[in-house]
Design a protein around this motif. Structure first.
Motif: not given
Length: 254
Positions: A208-231
């Motif tokens: 639906e267009g969520a950027n990595p920063k939004q995903v990191a905040v919503r999912a409770g990840h420590t950083s955007v890099s974690v999101v990019l690494d996994r997703y």
């Protein structure tokens, strides 16, 4: 120390998962590092301690339709559990530790400030593992509607949202065997872990267009890099959008 790690891995002994062994070594490393800083020892023997490689399990993503089928197949008491995991992205421990006082149906959000901890039968409640994990997650209206049905009137603020049929805290192993696996089988979804609900939520946000920063905040990840690494593989359409935008702007090269 090497023997300790070997014993933790040994199936005949503790038989811990590689990720759990890593956590044990991390705690030990902090203690030994403190001794090093206080000059009680000359070197840190844990720094180069060989630990087992963590083989990341393949993630499974459900569609909206598959989530609906699973929610219909599971015990009605846990329909909200499926929807909260599949659209809110909460971890299992976060849903186990969720209390009604942390659910704001009016503003359509839940606050994650407490998790349920079960260490080999010793249960307790505590804060999430990182500061980033303490967060508020907004929810679609239909998820809140399902939560309101679960409340069935004014709920005790201190009461847990999800409990066993006899009102006890939700035990992961018992829930998995008695509720989750039978529902997955009825829904004909093959091999599906409870944690895949969280992966599903992220995939739906990205779609639906969520950027990595939004995903990191919503999912409770420590950083955007974690999101990019996994997703990161979920973001290929962003390259197309970038190239199209550059093409539109660079009119002088046409």
């Amino acid at each position: 120390l090497r023997q300790l790690v070997a014993d933790l891995i040994d199936p005949a002994g503790s038989g811990l998962a590689p990720a759990t062994v890593h956590k044990v070594v991390q705690v030990l490393n902090k203690a030994v590092r403190a001794a090093l800083e206080d000059r009680l020892i000359a070197v840190n023997p844990v720094d180069r301690l060989p630990v087992p490689k963590i083989e990341r399990e393949e993630m499974r993503f459900l569609s909206h339709e598959e989530l609906a089928v699973l929610a219909a197949a599971i015990d009605p008491r846990y329909r909200a559990f499926v929807l909260l995991g599949g659209y809110g992205g909460l971890r299992l421990g976060e849903m186990q530790g969720l209390r009604w006082k942390r659910v704001d149906l009016l503003r359509r959000k839940v606050s994650v400030v407490e998790i349920f901890i079960d260490l080999r039968g010793h249960v307790s409640f505590g804060p999430p593992k990182t500061r980033a994990s303490q967060r508020s997650v907004t929810l679609p209206r239909f998820v809140c509607e399902e939560l309101s049905r679960l409340a069935d009137g004014p709920a005790d603020p201190q009461a847990l949202v999800f409990t066993s049929p006899d009102g006890c805290p939700l035990c992961a192993s018992s829930f998995r065997q008695r509720v989750w696996l039978p529902a997955v089988e009825r829904a004909d979804l093959g091999h599906l872990r409870i944690h895949d609900l969280r992966h599903t939520a992220v995939s739906l946000w990205v779609a639906e267009g969520a950027n990595p920063k939004q995903v990191a905040v919503r999912a409770g990840h420590t950083s955007v890099s974690v999101v990019l690494d996994r997703y990161g593989h979920l973001y290929p359409q962003h390259d197309d959008e970038l190239l199209n935008a550059l093409k539109a702007k660079a009119s002088s090269f046409r």
